[in-house]
Scaffold this motif. Sequence first.
Motif, PDB file in Angstrom:
ATOM      1  N   ALA A 109      -1.373   4.692  -5.775  1.00 48.00           N
ATOM      2  CA  ALA A 109      -1.648   3.772  -6.883  1.00 48.00           C
ATOM      3  C   ALA A 109      -0.378   3.426  -7.653  1.00 48.00           C
ATOM      4  O   ALA A 109      -0.208   2.286  -8.093  1.00 48.00           O
ATOM      5  CB  ALA A 109      -2.694   4.367  -7.823  1.00 48.00           C
ATOM      6  N   VAL A 110       0.512   4.370  -7.809  1.00 46.69           N
ATOM      7  CA  VAL A 110       1.776   4.140  -8.517  1.00 46.69           C
ATOM      8  C   VAL A 110       2.566   3.012  -7.853  1.00 46.69           C
ATOM      9  O   VAL A 110       3.258   2.243  -8.513  1.00 46.69           O
ATOM     10  CB  VAL A 110       2.611   5.438  -8.569  1.00 46.69           C
ATOM     11  CG1 VAL A 110       4.034   5.180  -9.017  1.00 46.69           C
ATOM     12  CG2 VAL A 110       1.950   6.449  -9.480  1.00 46.69           C
ATOM     13  N   HIS A 111       2.419   2.877  -6.552  1.00 47.83           N
ATOM     14  CA  HIS A 111       3.147   1.864  -5.795  1.00 47.83           C
ATOM     15  C   HIS A 111       2.305   0.612  -5.520  1.00 47.83           C
ATOM     16  O   HIS A 111       2.710  -0.253  -4.746  1.00 47.83           O
ATOM     17  CB  HIS A 111       3.640   2.458  -4.476  1.00 47.83           C
ATOM     18  CG  HIS A 111       4.575   3.605  -4.677  1.00 47.83           C
ATOM     19  ND1 HIS A 111       5.880   3.451  -5.110  1.00 47.83           N
ATOM     20  CD2 HIS A 111       4.392   4.938  -4.545  1.00 47.83           C
ATOM     21  CE1 HIS A 111       6.460   4.623  -5.217  1.00 47.83           C
ATOM     22  NE2 HIS A 111       5.574   5.546  -4.887  1.00 47.83           N
ATOM     23  N   GLY A 112       1.110   0.526  -6.143  1.00 48.69           N
ATOM     24  CA  GLY A 112       0.273  -0.651  -6.000  1.00 48.69           C
ATOM     25  C   GLY A 112      -0.613  -0.650  -4.764  1.00 48.69           C
ATOM     26  O   GLY A 112      -1.087  -1.697  -4.341  1.00 48.69           O
ATOM     27  N   TYR A 113      -0.847   0.526  -4.198  1.00 46.10           N
ATOM     28  CA  TYR A 113      -1.670   0.637  -2.996  1.00 46.10           C
ATOM     29  C   TYR A 113      -2.958   1.402  -3.281  1.00 46.10           C
ATOM     30  O   TYR A 113      -3.037   2.193  -4.218  1.00 46.10           O
ATOM     31  CB  TYR A 113      -0.911   1.358  -1.878  1.00 46.10           C
ATOM     32  CG  TYR A 113       0.179   0.519  -1.279  1.00 46.10           C
ATOM     33  CD1 TYR A 113      -0.053  -0.239  -0.141  1.00 46.10           C
ATOM     34  CD2 TYR A 113       1.436   0.466  -1.853  1.00 46.10           C
ATOM     35  CE1 TYR A 113       0.941  -1.023   0.413  1.00 46.10           C
ATOM     36  CE2 TYR A 113       2.437  -0.312  -1.315  1.00 46.10           C
ATOM     37  CZ  TYR A 113       2.181  -1.055  -0.175  1.00 46.10           C
ATOM     38  OH  TYR A 113       3.158  -1.834   0.365  1.00 46.10           O
ATOM     39  N   ILE A 114      -3.958   1.143  -2.449  1.00 47.58           N
ATOM     40  CA  ILE A 114      -5.184   1.939  -2.444  1.00 47.58           C
ATOM     41  C   ILE A 114      -5.393   2.414  -1.013  1.00 47.58           C
ATOM     42  O   ILE A 114      -4.868   1.827  -0.062  1.00 47.58           O
ATOM     43  CB  ILE A 114      -6.414   1.136  -2.922  1.00 47.58           C
ATOM     44  CG1 ILE A 114      -6.638  -0.114  -2.056  1.00 47.58           C
ATOM     45  CG2 ILE A 114      -6.293   0.788  -4.383  1.00 47.58           C
ATOM     46  CD1 ILE A 114      -7.920  -0.858  -2.367  1.00 47.58           C
ATOM     47  N   ARG A 115      -6.148   3.480  -0.853  1.00 47.23           N
ATOM     48  CA  ARG A 115      -6.461   3.984   0.480  1.00 47.23           C
ATOM     49  C   ARG A 115      -7.912   3.622   0.769  1.00 47.23           C
ATOM     50  O   ARG A 115      -8.813   3.989   0.034  1.00 47.23           O
ATOM     51  CB  ARG A 115      -6.214   5.479   0.562  1.00 47.23           C
ATOM     52  CG  ARG A 115      -4.731   5.797   0.331  1.00 47.23           C
ATOM     53  CD  ARG A 115      -4.334   7.181   0.740  1.00 47.23           C
ATOM     54  NE  ARG A 115      -4.406   7.402   2.169  1.00 47.23           N
ATOM     55  CZ  ARG A 115      -3.450   7.053   3.040  1.00 47.23           C
ATOM     56  NH1 ARG A 115      -2.371   6.454   2.623  1.00 47.23           N
ATOM     57  NH2 ARG A 115      -3.591   7.316   4.316  1.00 47.23           N
TER      58      ARG A 115
ATOM     59  N   ASN B 235      -2.255  -2.825   0.242  1.00 52.73           N
ATOM     60  CA  ASN B 235      -1.875  -3.372  -1.038  1.00 52.73           C
ATOM     61  C   ASN B 235      -3.149  -3.644  -1.843  1.00 52.73           C
ATOM     62  O   ASN B 235      -4.054  -4.320  -1.354  1.00 52.73           O
ATOM     63  CB  ASN B 235      -1.077  -4.666  -0.835  1.00 52.73           C
ATOM     64  CG  ASN B 235      -0.415  -5.112  -2.100  1.00 52.73           C
ATOM     65  OD1 ASN B 235      -1.062  -5.310  -3.112  1.00 52.73           O
ATOM     66  ND2 ASN B 235       0.892  -5.266  -2.030  1.00 52.73           N
ATOM     67  N   ALA B 236      -3.220  -3.125  -3.048  1.00 53.90           N
ATOM     68  CA  ALA B 236      -4.444  -3.214  -3.864  1.00 53.90           C
ATOM     69  C   ALA B 236      -4.837  -4.640  -4.197  1.00 53.90           C
ATOM     70  O   ALA B 236      -6.022  -4.931  -4.341  1.00 53.90           O
ATOM     71  CB  ALA B 236      -4.269  -2.405  -5.148  1.00 53.90           C
TER      72      ALA B 236
END
Length: 64
Positions: A23-29, A41-42
């Motif tokens: 999340a800190v890097h703008g991603y979700i799993r 990428n979120a």
Amino acid sequence: MKGTQHSLEVGKVYCVVTEDKAAVHGYIRVIDESGEDYAYNANRFHLMQLPIYVEQTLLSVSQT
């Protein structure tokens, strides 16, 4: 990723794994059709909180 097939369908509801590091890097799993989770990428998704009864119903239907 070369050699890796990610199975996502447009318009489908997917479960998301919460991970602060991503999340800190703008991603979700996102858990894909294979049952594995991958980082995306979120901003490619519309996140929504479903009522618990809807979530349980969708999960039970997807496991049959």
